[in-house]
Design a protein around this motif. Structure first.
Motif, PDB file in Angstrom:
ATOM      1  N   GLN A 109     -20.820  77.270 107.828  1.00  0.00           N
ATOM      2  CA  GLN A 109     -22.232  77.601 107.638  1.00  0.00           C
ATOM      3  C   GLN A 109     -23.116  76.925 108.687  1.00  0.00           C
ATOM      4  N   SER A 129     -29.111  71.569  95.272  1.00  0.00           N
ATOM      5  CA  SER A 129     -27.819  71.108  94.756  1.00  0.00           C
ATOM      6  C   SER A 129     -27.840  69.619  94.441  1.00  0.00           C
ATOM      7  N   ASP A 179     -26.790  82.165 103.865  1.00  0.00           N
ATOM      8  CA  ASP A 179     -26.274  82.507 102.528  1.00  0.00           C
ATOM      9  C   ASP A 179     -25.768  81.293 101.770  1.00  0.00           C
ATOM     10  N   TYR A 180     -26.482  80.169 101.876  1.00  0.00           N
ATOM     11  CA  TYR A 180     -26.092  78.982 101.116  1.00  0.00           C
ATOM     12  C   TYR A 180     -26.377  79.211  99.638  1.00  0.00           C
ATOM     13  N   SER A 181     -25.413  78.890  98.783  1.00  0.00           N
ATOM     14  CA  SER A 181     -25.587  79.089  97.336  1.00  0.00           C
ATOM     15  C   SER A 181     -25.430  77.818  96.526  1.00  0.00           C
ATOM     16  N   GLY A 182     -24.859  76.770  97.111  1.00  0.00           N
ATOM     17  CA  GLY A 182     -24.693  75.527  96.372  1.00  0.00           C
ATOM     18  C   GLY A 182     -23.587  74.672  96.943  1.00  0.00           C
ATOM     19  N   ALA A 210     -31.217  79.636 103.569  1.00  0.00           N
ATOM     20  CA  ALA A 210     -31.242  81.023 103.092  1.00  0.00           C
ATOM     21  C   ALA A 210     -30.666  81.975 104.140  1.00  0.00           C
TER      22      ALA A 210
END
Length: 542
Positions: free
Chosen positions: A243, A332, A233-236, A230
């Motif tokens: 990152q 994911s 900014d991990y989104s998938g 988090a």
């Protein structure tokens, strides 16, 4: 075992200070206390010094409002400087505005002073704060006093129920030498016992049991991974190199790629300067992303000095678990696997390709998630071409061979299992799938071979027959029967060969000398302490 749970995942302790770092609560975890007492000539006077992380015990938090203090060393330093200046406790108390009784607690290592008090003490004693907090004792006598205090406060000594000896000025230095030497030898003997190959096998057996009891899923470590993700900014999808670098920066570490990393290490973390040293990108047989994430994981999980070989292995595998949970994020990966399950097309190689990891990493991660999220019980094997098990896990009742201690590692696997049959398959591009009838049921397994510095290995995932329907390759016609542990299954040679050759051959076995030796001792078995210290000494001056 590199995919086992932490010996105590709860050791990822909460820390409510500072900004969030994903360590359980917000805050940057403090370095372990108890810096090794180092004499002027470089020899350690601390009987436990050989079993501490390199430099970790001496690391002070760099933030202005956070300082990790070695209370015993600090107290001795204050007392030495006070007496050197011919000051009484009352004199020093008047100078810093504190009661003599409170200063006595600080000098005896029983109270941690506030930062303002440390600064006041430094001014009153005419030294800098850095000098006051320095880990190096002013002389051998003080080093011995510190070593004896630490040894007597250890859990190992406390468990004996023996009285403590106060290292006052009335005790001759020769007596202190003898007492510290005795503690050092007892500590050495204990570690020699706990570092034997038998103890390592017992430790692996215990860790595998804990893993099986939790279906190899550890929610607290997964939560750590979610908090860290988090923050970048991990989104998938796969975790990018960018990152991962952002994650290191968030934890306030700088990355340094070098070409002279100690040969016995994959990375070296300098906690004093908050630097992580790695090999040059593109070198070595390990994924550089995994190596960096493992280094960060040890910091996030706040690992303390391992007291036993079991704890050492537990720390190692918990860092691997967290690194995998970051590299193949739970949200994911589960979404990907559920989609594959809907189409009855689960394949480890698809998980590998989707997250750009090795087949072994994908297989390990599958065992973390399969039972908890998909309801699929499974087993994993890493087997050398010789047929010897290097790593294994099961929660589906498959019968792995085991020695009298319950250890699986080092045991020969049945030659009719998928993990052995795959070595004889010409097609090395596609996964090899097979059904195997065993004493505990029929299993469907998928396997591949991979070569490493240690030779050729097979990596296989297996499930009970009824779960095969969810996997790609379930239509295979390959099927074998294993009657192990019946020795006539594959361990005893066929009668026709025995009649021809029994008593007419004398092979020379290739026995590794390591089979007869104790495990390397130290905080991190197999790591050359001197080499690491020399490396840090070189780079700290650059």
């Amino acid at each position: 075992m590199t995919n086992l749970p932490a010996s105590d995942p709860g050791r990822a302790k909460s820390n409510a200070r500072g900004s969030g770092d994903g360590s359980g609560n917000s805050g940057v975890p403090a370095a372990p206390k108890g810096a090794g007492a180092v004499e002027k000539n470089g020899d350690s006077a601390d009987p436990a010094a050989a079993h501490r992380p390199w430099g970790a015990a001496e690391a002070a938090e760099l933030a202005a409002d956070e300082i990790t203090v070695d209370l015993i060393s600090l107290g001795k330093q204050i007392r030495h400087l006070r007496k050197q200046r011919e000051m009484s406790l009352d004199d020093l108390g008047a100078a810093v505005g504190s009661a003599a009784s409170q200063l006595s607690l600080i000098e005896n290592g029983k109270k941690e002073p506030k930062l303002s008090m440390l600064r006041a003490l430094a001014r009153a004693l005419g030294v800098s704060s850095d000098e006051l907090l320095g880990a190096e004792p002013p002389n051998r006598r003080v080093a011995l006093e510190i070593a004896l205090e630490r040894a007597q406060r250890s859990a190992q000594y406390q468990a004996l129920g023996l009285p403590s000896v106060k290292p006052s000025g009335r005790i001759p230095t020769e007596i202190l030498e003898a007492l510290v030497g005795l503690h050092r030898e007892v500590d050495r003997q204990v570690n020699l016992h706990t570092a034997t190959p038998e103890e390592a096998r017992r430790a692996n057996t215990e860790l595998r049991k804990r893993m099986r009891d939790k279906d190899n899923y550890f929610g607290d470590i997964e939560a750590e991974a979610r908090r860290l993700l988090a923050n970048v900014d991990y989104s998938g999808g796969p975790l990018s190199q960018h990152q991962i670098a952002d994650l290191a920066a968030h934890l306030r570490f700088t990355l340094h790629h070098v070409d002279d990393l100690p040969h016995s290490t994959r990375s070296v973390t300098d906690l004093k300067h908050r630097r992580i040293y790695l090999t040059q990108v593109g070198t070595g047989s390990h994924d550089p992303r995994t190596v960096l994430l493992q280094a960060l994981a040890s910091h996030v999980l706040q690992h303390q000095v391992p007291r036993t070989y079991l704890e050492f292995l537990g720390q190692r595998v918990s860092t691997n678990y967290l690194a995998a949970a970051l590299l193949i994020p739970e949200s994911s990966a589960v979404a990907f696997l559920r989609q594959s399950m809907t189409g009855k097309e689960i394949a480890v190689e698809d998980l590998r390709d989707n997250f750009a990891v090795s087949y072994e990493a994908a297989a390990h991660r599958f065992t973390n998630l399969a039972t908890h999220h998909l309801g699929i019980r499974t087993h994993f094997q890493k087997v050398h071409k010789s047929g010897i098990i290097f790593k294994a896990y099961e929660n589906d009742d498959v019968a792995f061979p085991a020695d009298p201690t319950g250890a699986i590692e080092g045991q020969p696997i049945c030659r009719y299992w998928t993990s052995r049959q795959v070595f004889d398959i010409p097609d090395k591009f596609n996964a090899f799938n097979q059904y195997t009838d065993t004493a505990t049921g029929t299993y469907w397994c998928t396997a591949r071979t991979e070569r490493s510095a240690d030779g050729l290995f097979s990596l296989s995932i297996g499930v009970p027959y009824e779960s095969a329907k969810w996997f790609r390759g379930k239509e295979t016609k390959a099927r074998t029967v294993s009657r192990c542990p019946d020795p006539d299954c594959c361990r005893n040679p066929p009668r026709s060969l025995s009649e021809t050759w029994a008593g007419r051959v004398w092979p020379t076995a290739r026995a590794a000398s390591s089979q007869l030796a104790a495990m390397p001792i130290g905080s991190f078995p197999g790591v050359d302490e001197t080499e690491v210290y020399q490396f840090l000494e070189r780079h700290s001056k650059r």
